[in-house]
Scaffold this motif. Structure first.
Motif, PDB file in Angstrom:
ATOM      1  N   ALA A   1     -26.142 -30.816  -4.435  1.00 63.29           N
ATOM      2  CA  ALA A   1     -26.629 -30.410  -5.760  1.00 63.29           C
ATOM      3  C   ALA A   1     -26.880 -28.913  -5.853  1.00 63.29           C
ATOM      4  O   ALA A   1     -26.739 -28.308  -6.915  1.00 63.29           O
ATOM      5  N   HIS A   2     -27.261 -28.285  -4.735  1.00 64.54           N
ATOM      6  CA  HIS A   2     -27.609 -26.862  -4.757  1.00 64.54           C
ATOM      7  C   HIS A   2     -26.403 -25.962  -4.982  1.00 64.54           C
ATOM      8  O   HIS A   2     -26.551 -24.759  -5.182  1.00 64.54           O
ATOM      9  N   VAL A   3     -25.184 -26.512  -4.951  1.00 65.44           N
ATOM     10  CA  VAL A   3     -23.996 -25.693  -5.170  1.00 65.44           C
ATOM     11  C   VAL A   3     -23.365 -25.959  -6.538  1.00 65.44           C
ATOM     12  O   VAL A   3     -22.275 -25.488  -6.812  1.00 65.44           O
ATOM     13  N   ARG A   4     -24.044 -26.674  -7.413  1.00 63.61           N
ATOM     14  CA  ARG A   4     -23.484 -26.992  -8.728  1.00 63.61           C
ATOM     15  C   ARG A   4     -23.380 -25.744  -9.592  1.00 63.61           C
ATOM     16  O   ARG A   4     -24.149 -24.787  -9.457  1.00 63.61           O
ATOM     17  N   GLY A   5     -22.438 -25.770 -10.532  1.00 65.52           N
ATOM     18  CA  GLY A   5     -22.324 -24.692 -11.499  1.00 65.52           C
ATOM     19  C   GLY A   5     -22.083 -23.345 -10.847  1.00 65.52           C
ATOM     20  O   GLY A   5     -21.166 -23.170 -10.041  1.00 65.52           O
ATOM     21  N   LEU A   6     -22.948 -22.376 -11.176  1.00 64.01           N
ATOM     22  CA  LEU A   6     -22.825 -21.012 -10.651  1.00 64.01           C
ATOM     23  C   LEU A   6     -23.612 -20.802  -9.363  1.00 64.01           C
ATOM     24  O   LEU A   6     -23.644 -19.683  -8.836  1.00 64.01           O
ATOM     25  N   ASN A   7     -24.234 -21.840  -8.848  1.00 68.53           N
ATOM     26  CA  ASN A   7     -25.098 -21.671  -7.683  1.00 68.53           C
ATOM     27  C   ASN A   7     -24.348 -21.179  -6.451  1.00 68.53           C
ATOM     28  O   ASN A   7     -24.878 -20.424  -5.642  1.00 68.53           O
ATOM     29  N   ARG A   8     -23.106 -21.616  -6.294  1.00 72.07           N
ATOM     30  CA  ARG A   8     -22.298 -21.137  -5.169  1.00 72.07           C
ATOM     31  C   ARG A   8     -20.827 -21.194  -5.548  1.00 72.07           C
ATOM     32  O   ARG A   8     -20.334 -22.242  -5.957  1.00 72.07           O
ATOM     33  N   LEU A   9     -20.140 -20.064  -5.412  1.00 69.72           N
ATOM     34  CA  LEU A   9     -18.750 -19.951  -5.854  1.00 69.72           C
ATOM     35  C   LEU A   9     -17.871 -19.377  -4.754  1.00 69.72           C
ATOM     36  O   LEU A   9     -18.355 -18.740  -3.817  1.00 69.72           O
ATOM     37  N   HIS A  10     -16.571 -19.560  -4.911  1.00 63.63           N
ATOM     38  CA  HIS A  10     -15.601 -18.941  -4.006  1.00 63.63           C
ATOM     39  C   HIS A  10     -15.198 -17.548  -4.489  1.00 63.63           C
ATOM     40  O   HIS A  10     -14.787 -16.706  -3.696  1.00 63.63           O
TER      41      HIS A  10
ATOM     42  N   LYS B   1     -17.931 -13.836  10.909  1.00 65.39           N
ATOM     43  CA  LYS B   1     -17.732 -14.647   9.695  1.00 65.39           C
ATOM     44  C   LYS B   1     -16.256 -14.846   9.364  1.00 65.39           C
ATOM     45  O   LYS B   1     -15.899 -15.017   8.199  1.00 65.39           O
ATOM     46  N   GLU B   2     -15.415 -14.844  10.377  1.00 68.55           N
ATOM     47  CA  GLU B   2     -13.978 -14.957  10.136  1.00 68.55           C
ATOM     48  C   GLU B   2     -13.632 -16.219   9.348  1.00 68.55           C
ATOM     49  O   GLU B   2     -12.786 -16.196   8.453  1.00 68.55           O
ATOM     50  N   GLY B   3     -14.298 -17.330   9.652  1.00 67.44           N
ATOM     51  CA  GLY B   3     -14.003 -18.594   8.980  1.00 67.44           C
ATOM     52  C   GLY B   3     -14.426 -18.621   7.529  1.00 67.44           C
ATOM     53  O   GLY B   3     -14.013 -19.505   6.774  1.00 67.44           O
ATOM     54  N   GLN B   4     -15.265 -17.658   7.111  1.00 61.58           N
ATOM     55  CA  GLN B   4     -15.725 -17.616   5.728  1.00 61.58           C
ATOM     56  C   GLN B   4     -14.874 -16.703   4.855  1.00 61.58           C
ATOM     57  O   GLN B   4     -15.083 -16.615   3.647  1.00 61.58           O
ATOM     58  N   MET B   5     -13.913 -15.992   5.455  1.00 59.28           N
ATOM     59  CA  MET B   5     -13.103 -15.029   4.709  1.00 59.28           C
ATOM     60  C   MET B   5     -11.704 -15.573   4.420  1.00 59.28           C
ATOM     61  O   MET B   5     -11.118 -16.263   5.249  1.00 59.28           O
ATOM     62  N   TYR B   6     -11.200 -15.256   3.236  1.00 57.87           N
ATOM     63  CA  TYR B   6      -9.825 -15.605   2.888  1.00 57.87           C
ATOM     64  C   TYR B   6      -8.876 -14.607   3.558  1.00 57.87           C
ATOM     65  O   TYR B   6      -9.108 -13.393   3.496  1.00 57.87           O
ATOM     66  N   TYR B   7      -7.818 -15.126   4.175  1.00 57.35           N
ATOM     67  CA  TYR B   7      -6.900 -14.291   4.950  1.00 57.35           C
ATOM     68  C   TYR B   7      -5.490 -14.372   4.380  1.00 57.35           C
ATOM     69  O   TYR B   7      -4.982 -15.463   4.092  1.00 57.35           O
TER      70      TYR B   7
ATOM     71  N   ARG C   1     -15.319 -15.764  -1.041  1.00 52.96           N
ATOM     72  CA  ARG C   1     -15.928 -16.420   0.116  1.00 52.96           C
ATOM     73  C   ARG C   1     -15.512 -17.883   0.157  1.00 52.96           C
ATOM     74  O   ARG C   1     -15.642 -18.600  -0.837  1.00 52.96           O
ATOM     75  N   ARG C   2     -15.062 -18.300   1.318  1.00 58.91           N
ATOM     76  CA  ARG C   2     -14.605 -19.684   1.446  1.00 58.91           C
ATOM     77  C   ARG C   2     -15.763 -20.658   1.365  1.00 58.91           C
ATOM     78  O   ARG C   2     -15.603 -21.780   0.912  1.00 58.91           O
ATOM     79  N   GLU C   3     -16.953 -20.227   1.822  1.00 55.99           N
ATOM     80  CA  GLU C   3     -18.137 -21.091   1.793  1.00 55.99           C
ATOM     81  C   GLU C   3     -17.817 -22.456   2.373  1.00 55.99           C
ATOM     82  O   GLU C   3     -18.136 -23.499   1.792  1.00 55.99           O
ATOM     83  N   ALA C   4     -17.152 -22.464   3.523  1.00 53.80           N
ATOM     84  CA  ALA C   4     -16.747 -23.723   4.159  1.00 53.80           C
ATOM     85  C   ALA C   4     -17.961 -24.589   4.447  1.00 53.80           C
ATOM     86  O   ALA C   4     -18.986 -24.121   4.932  1.00 53.80           O
ATOM     87  N   GLY C   5     -17.848 -25.872   4.121  1.00 52.74           N
ATOM     88  CA  GLY C   5     -18.922 -26.815   4.427  1.00 52.74           C
ATOM     89  C   GLY C   5     -20.007 -26.885   3.375  1.00 52.74           C
ATOM     90  O   GLY C   5     -20.978 -27.616   3.528  1.00 52.74           O
TER      91      GLY C   5
END
Length: 422
Positions: free
Chosen positions: A272-281, A216-222, A264-268
Motif C-alpha cells: 500500500a505504501h507504494v500506491r499512486g505517487l508514493n513510489r515511482l520508477h 546500488k547497481e541493481g536499482q539503476m536502469y542500464y 529508479r528500478r525500485e526492485a522489490g
C-alpha cells in the motif's frame, strides 16, 4: 571511498562506525590494510629493481666507453633479468591495487559522531516538526483518487505506455508539476546556487564516483549497448562535473542546482505504501550540490537544512526533519537529514528530501581536491533534494482538498497561474 591510511590510523573508530551502521563484514578493514601492506611491499621491490636497472644502464655506458665489452654484455644480461622481473612485479602491483580497490568499494562511509546507533528507520531521531498533525476526517480521499477525479494524473495510461510507476500528468496536473520545478529552481538560485542542465545518463566511472556503484547497481536502469546508466538523481552527473578536478582554494565553495528526470528500478517494492505517487520508477526532482572545504561542511549542512525548511514552509505543508541513524544512513553519507511531509488523507509521513554530507568519501573516488597553503587535499561534497516532486504533489493534493476543489498555497499559485483545481 575510505582512505587506507584512515583505516590503519583510525581503526578503532572505523570499526565502531561500521558497527553503528550494522555493517557485518568488519573483516574487510583488516583485508584492506593487509592488501595495502602487500601493495607497498611490491611497490618497494619494484622501485628497487627499477633503480638498479637505472644504475646498471649508466654503468654499461661507461664500460663501453672504456672498451670493456665483456663486462658491458654481462651487465646487459643482468639488466634483462631485472626488466623481466620488474615486468612481473608491475603485473602483481596492478593486481594488488585492483584487489585493494575492490575491498574499499565495499566499505561504506563512517558516520559522524552525532549519528545515532540504530538498525532501521524506527531508530531515526526527529529533530524538528512544524505542526501537530491529524487526518482530514471522514470523506478525505487519497491523491490517486483526487488525481482521477480532477483528471490530473493518469496512472493506467502510464502502464499502457511503459509500465507501473510511470505516470502521465495531464492538464493542471502537468502545469502544477512545471510550476513546482520552476519554483524550486528559482528558490535555489536565490540562495546562490548556479543552475546547470546535466545529461540524464552517466558512464560507469560516474556511478563509481558518487557511490551508486557498486552499492546500488541493481536499482539503476542500464543501457547495455552503450554501457550507460539512467541517472537515479541529478547528484550523479552534477557531482561528476568535478571528477579529476584540482580547485584553487579561492574557487570554493561551488554551489549547483539542477532539475532532472530520475530513474529508479525500485526492485522489490510493493504494498500500500507504494500506491499512486508514493513510489515511482520515473519522477522529477530538483537537486542542490555543494563542494566545500572540510572545515565548513557541517555548518553548510545545517544551512542546507534551513533552506529546505524554508521551501516546505512556503508550500504550507506540515513537515518534520529526522537525523538518520547509522543503519538507515546511505552507503556514501556520513550524516543525513530526511524531510517528511504529512499526507493527511493517507495519514502517514512521506519522505520528500534527503540532505547529506559525504565528507571526503565521494571526493576520494572522484579525485576531487583543492590546493591551499601549498598543498592539496580532498574536498567535502554535500547534496540534497530541493525538492523531489511526486510526494510533494501527493501531499499538496491531499492536504488542500476542500468541498470546492483543491486550493493551492499562495506561492505555488503564483507560479501555476491558477489557485484552485476543480
Amino acid at each position: 571511498m575510505l582512505q587506507v591510511n584512515f583505516l590503519r590510523d583510525e581503526k578503532e573508530r572505523v570499526l565502531e562506525g561500521l558497527k553503528k551502521r550494522q555493517f557485518k563484514n568488519l573483516e574487510l578493514v583488516d583485508e584492506a590494510i593487509a592488501a595495502d601492506d602487500e601493495r607497498k611491499r611490491i611497490q618497494f621491490e619494484l622501485d628497487s629493481q627499477l633503480s638498479e636497472i637505472n644504475k646498471i644502464s649508466k654503468e654499461i655506458g661507461l664500460l663501453m666507453k672504456e672498451g670493456k665489452k665483456e663486462e658491458a654484455e654481462s651487465a646487459k644480461s643482468k639488466t634483462a633479468q631485472y626488466k623481466e622481473s620488474s615486468s612481473e612485479l608491475k603485473s602483481q602491483l596492478e593486481g594488488k591495487e585492483n584487489d585493494l580497490l575492490n575491498i574499499l568499494y565495499q566499505l561504506p562511509n563512517i558516520p559522524n559522531e552525532l549519528v545515532k546507533n540504530g538498525a532501521s528507520a524506527e531508530d531515526n531521531e526527529i529533530i524538528f516538526q512544524s505542526h501537530t498533525v491529524e487526518g482530514l476526517g471522514e470523506g478525505a480521499i487519497p491523491h490517486w483518487e483526487l488525481a482521477k477525479k480532477y483528471n490530473l494524473i493518469d496512472f493506467e495510461l502510464g502502464v499502457k505506455i511503459a509500465g507501473a510507476g510511470f505516470p502521465v500528468y495531464l492538464g493542471k496536473g502537468a502545469r502544477l508539476q512545471r510550476a513546482l520545478v520552476q519554483y524550486f529552481l528559482d528558490k535555489n538560485v536565490e540562495k546562490g546556487y548556479t543552475e546547470v542542465n546535466p545529461p540524464h545518463v552517466v558512464n560507469e566511472a560516474s556511478g563509481f564516483g558518487t557511490g551508486q556503484l557498486p552499492d546500488k547497481e541493481g536499482q539503476m536502469y542500464y543501457i547495455n549497448e552503450d554501457k550507460l546508466y539512467l541517472i537515479p538523481t541529478a547528484e550523479v552527473p552534477v557531482t561528476n562535473l568535478y571528477r579529476d578536478v584540482l580547485f584553487d582554494e579561492k574557487d570554493l565553495p561551488v554551489k549547483n542546482t539542477a532539475f532532472s528526470q530520475c530513474y529508479r528500478r525500485e526492485a522489490g517494492s510493493y504494498g500500500a505504501h507504494v500506491r499512486g505517487l508514493n513510489r515511482l520508477h520515473q519522477f522529477e526532482k530538483v537537486e542542490i550540490v555543494r563542494i566545500e572545504k572540510p572545515e565548513n561542511s557541517y555548518a553548510v549542512l545545517e544551512e542546507m537544512v534551513e533552506h529546505i525548511k524554508e521551501i516546505l514552509t512556503d508550500l504550507e505543508l506540515p513537515f518534520r526533519v529526522l537525523r538518520l541513524c547509522g543503519g538507515d544512513t546511505g552507503f556514501a553519507s556520513a550524516m543525513t537529514y530526511d524531510f517528511e511531509v504529512w499526507s493527511a488523507a493517507q495519514e502517514m509521513w512521506l519522505e520528500v528530501s534527503s540532505v547529506s554530507n559525504f565528507e571526503t568519501f565521494q571526493a576520494n573516488r572522484l579525485k576531487c581536491r583543492y590546493k591551499g597553503d601549498g598543498k592539496s587535499q580532498l574536498v567535502h561534497t554535500l547534496n540534497g533534494s530541493a525538492m523531489a516532486l511526486p510526494r510533494i504533489m501527493a501531499a499538496l493534493l491531499e492536504n488542500n482538498q476542500t468541498a470546492d476543489g483543491i486550493r493551492l498555497p499562495k506561492k505555488i499559485a503564483e507560479y501555476a497561474r491558477f489557485d484552485v483545481i476543480n
